[in-house]
Write an enzyme that holds these catalytic residues in place. Structure first.
Site, PDB file in Angstrom:
ATOM      1  N   HIS A 116       0.838  -1.209   0.000  1.00 44.47           N
ATOM      2  CA  HIS A 116       0.000   0.000   0.000  1.00 44.47           C
ATOM      3  C   HIS A 116       0.875   1.263   0.000  1.00 44.47           C
ATOM      4  O   HIS A 116       1.870   1.308   0.716  1.00 44.47           O
ATOM      5  CB  HIS A 116      -0.850  -0.045   1.277  1.00 44.47           C
ATOM      6  CG  HIS A 116      -1.956   0.939   1.319  1.00 44.47           C
ATOM      7  ND1 HIS A 116      -1.964   1.995   2.192  1.00 44.47           N
ATOM      8  CD2 HIS A 116      -3.096   1.032   0.601  1.00 44.47           C
ATOM      9  CE1 HIS A 116      -3.071   2.692   2.020  1.00 44.47           C
ATOM     10  NE2 HIS A 116      -3.778   2.131   1.065  1.00 44.47           N
ATOM     11  N   MET A 174      -8.770  11.440  -5.664  1.00 49.54           N
ATOM     12  CA  MET A 174     -10.011  10.768  -5.224  1.00 49.54           C
ATOM     13  C   MET A 174      -9.974   9.263  -5.470  1.00 49.54           C
ATOM     14  O   MET A 174      -9.338   8.770  -6.400  1.00 49.54           O
ATOM     15  CB  MET A 174     -11.210  11.331  -6.000  1.00 49.54           C
ATOM     16  CG  MET A 174     -11.128  11.056  -7.484  1.00 49.54           C
ATOM     17  SD  MET A 174     -12.741  11.118  -8.276  1.00 49.54           S
ATOM     18  CE  MET A 174     -12.423  10.157  -9.757  1.00 49.54           C
ATOM     19  N   ALA A 175     -10.695   8.548  -4.615  1.00 49.06           N
ATOM     20  CA  ALA A 175     -10.999   7.149  -4.888  1.00 49.06           C
ATOM     21  C   ALA A 175     -12.112   7.140  -5.936  1.00 49.06           C
ATOM     22  O   ALA A 175     -12.851   8.130  -6.052  1.00 49.06           O
ATOM     23  CB  ALA A 175     -11.472   6.472  -3.609  1.00 49.06           C
ATOM     24  N   GLY A 305      -9.859  20.147  -4.723  1.00 46.38           N
ATOM     25  CA  GLY A 305      -8.760  19.991  -3.762  1.00 46.38           C
ATOM     26  C   GLY A 305      -8.704  21.090  -2.711  1.00 46.38           C
ATOM     27  O   GLY A 305      -8.015  20.957  -1.706  1.00 46.38           O
ATOM     28  N   GLN A 306      -9.429  22.177  -2.936  1.00 47.15           N
ATOM     29  CA  GLN A 306      -9.316  23.314  -2.010  1.00 47.15           C
ATOM     30  C   GLN A 306      -9.737  22.981  -0.574  1.00 47.15           C
ATOM     31  O   GLN A 306      -9.101  23.485   0.368  1.00 47.15           O
ATOM     32  CB  GLN A 306     -10.132  24.511  -2.536  1.00 47.15           C
ATOM     33  CG  GLN A 306      -9.843  25.793  -1.770  1.00 47.15           C
ATOM     34  CD  GLN A 306     -10.573  26.990  -2.342  1.00 47.15           C
ATOM     35  OE1 GLN A 306     -11.429  26.842  -3.229  1.00 47.15           O
ATOM     36  NE2 GLN A 306     -10.245  28.175  -1.859  1.00 47.15           N
TER      37      GLN A 306
END
Ligand code: NAI
Length: 348
Positions: A116, A174-175, A305-306
């Protein structure tokens, strides 16, 4: 409780070193985990130390990996991580990709046979800090149903992107699932229902019962499903690694390497425009997005992302928020709690 970045880093590195990691590797893992916590991504911060420590102690992470970097073409390479901690291999591979992109304009580096690697924003930020665009994708263990399916096939396969800006880089990470698995665990721990659309039960029906969850749902239905397929092709099939439902599970056999894959793509803006013009326009995009009139029910439009950047600034001032139990574990003499071996992620 609140803890400074430096203190958290020291506690994580110390614990991982006691679990068996080399000092320089423990330091890099601590960098990546603190980066995540500092940006409010607690699912990929200090809460992972116990699991990593158990896997290291049980032999499922190579302590002194034999890394192997191989250039396979003018702009392509592979980086074999020998199943050492993924964070170190992914970081070194990104450094190589950046160097290659200085010469060739772009670089694609496949990172293979790793454990991971944490929050991918760390690695794409390396590229942005070097004046490059960074994209990174990786596999994770199968716990997501394909669109229309009742059994898991893909992982939460994340996608991260960063571009250099003026004051700060633009970072999106993001996932490809509606919600992270950690959010289901959180709802279970509080015996709370989860919103419709996050996950399915054993028959593939959407469920709001956190305890009945047997798989997660992709973002945006068939479209998110397609994105997670692309991530799996790029970071699994392309690198000759296990793919789809054959990817190793996080908790299966903690004595064996996970053989995961990750792909970094770096693009050098200087080969398309000037870096200064590129940064100006990224900064302008960030400003213009924030200036858009918010829709009813919203305070403000944030650039992608902010929210993480805002959290980072507030934590910088007040210290990073850490769950008490995690802090107590980090300062304790316990190396790990021996709780992850062969754990069924869907068990209640
Ligand atoms: P998330 O859902 O918290 O955020 C996703 C993105 O959306 C972030 O860039 C965030 O800043 C942005 N965002 C959220 N709300 C926003 C708003 N109102 N306006 C503008 N932008 C907004 O993140 P998620 O999907 O839970 O992923 C968390 C982390 O998990 C990531 O760092 C990812 O790399 C990591 N991950 C790692 C895996 C691995 O195996 N290594 C597997 C899956 C995820």
């Amino acid at each position: 409780m609140r803890v400074t970045k430096e203190k958290l880093h020291q506690l994580i590195a110390q614990k991982l070193e006691r679990a068996g990691l080399l000092n320089e590797h423990a330091t890099v893992v601590a960098d990546v985990l603190v980066h995540a916590d500092a940006r409010g991504v607690h699912s990929h911060g200090a809460m992972r130390v116990d699991y990593y420590a158990e896997r290291i102690a049980k032999g499922g992470i190579t302590i002194e990996p034999n890394f192997h970097f191989e250039k396979t073409g003018p702009a392509t390479a592979t980086f074999d991580g020998d199943n050492g901690v993924g964070h170190v291999a992914a970081k070194l591979a990104m450094e190589e990709a950046i160097e290659m992109a200085k010469e060739s304009g772009a670089a694609v580096v496949g990172v293979k046979h790793i454990a991971h690697s944490g929050a991918l924003s760390y690695f794409v930020k390396q590229a942005a800090d070097a004046g490059m665009i960074g994209i990174s994708v990786c596999q994770s263990d199968p716990m997501v149903v394909p669109f229309g399916g009742a059994a898991p096939y893909y992982g939460t396969n994340p996608i991260a992107f960063a571009a250099p800006g003026k004051q700060e880089p633009l970072i999106f990470d993001m996932a490809t699932t509606v919600q992270a698995w950690g959010k289901i665990l959180h709802a279970r721990s509080k015996n709370e229902a989860i919103p419709e659309g996050w996950a399915v039960d054993q028959d593939g029906n959407s469920t709001t019962d956190a305890h009945a969850v047997q798989a997660l749902l992709p973002i945006a239905g068939a479209k998110g499903y397609g994105l997670m397929m692309m991530v799996d092709v790029l970071s699994g099939i392309l690198l000759g690694l296990p793919f789809g439902k054959h990817v190793s599970s996080m908790y299966d056999d903690l004595t064996a390497g996970r053989n995961l894959g990750q792909l970094h793509i770096v693009i050098n803006p200087e080969f398309f425009t000037s870096l200064a013009a590129f940064k100006d326009r990224i900064a302008q995009t960030m400003e213009e997005l924030q200036a858009i009139q918010p829709a009813p029910g919203f305070d403000q439009v944030y650039y992608p992302g902010q929210p993480n950047t805002i959290t980072e600034a507030s934590y910088e001032q007040d210290g990073i928020e850490i769950v008490d139990d995690i802090y107590n574990y980090l300062i304790s003499d316990t190396i790990h709690f021996d709780q992850y071996g062969n754990k069924d992620p869907f068990a209640t």
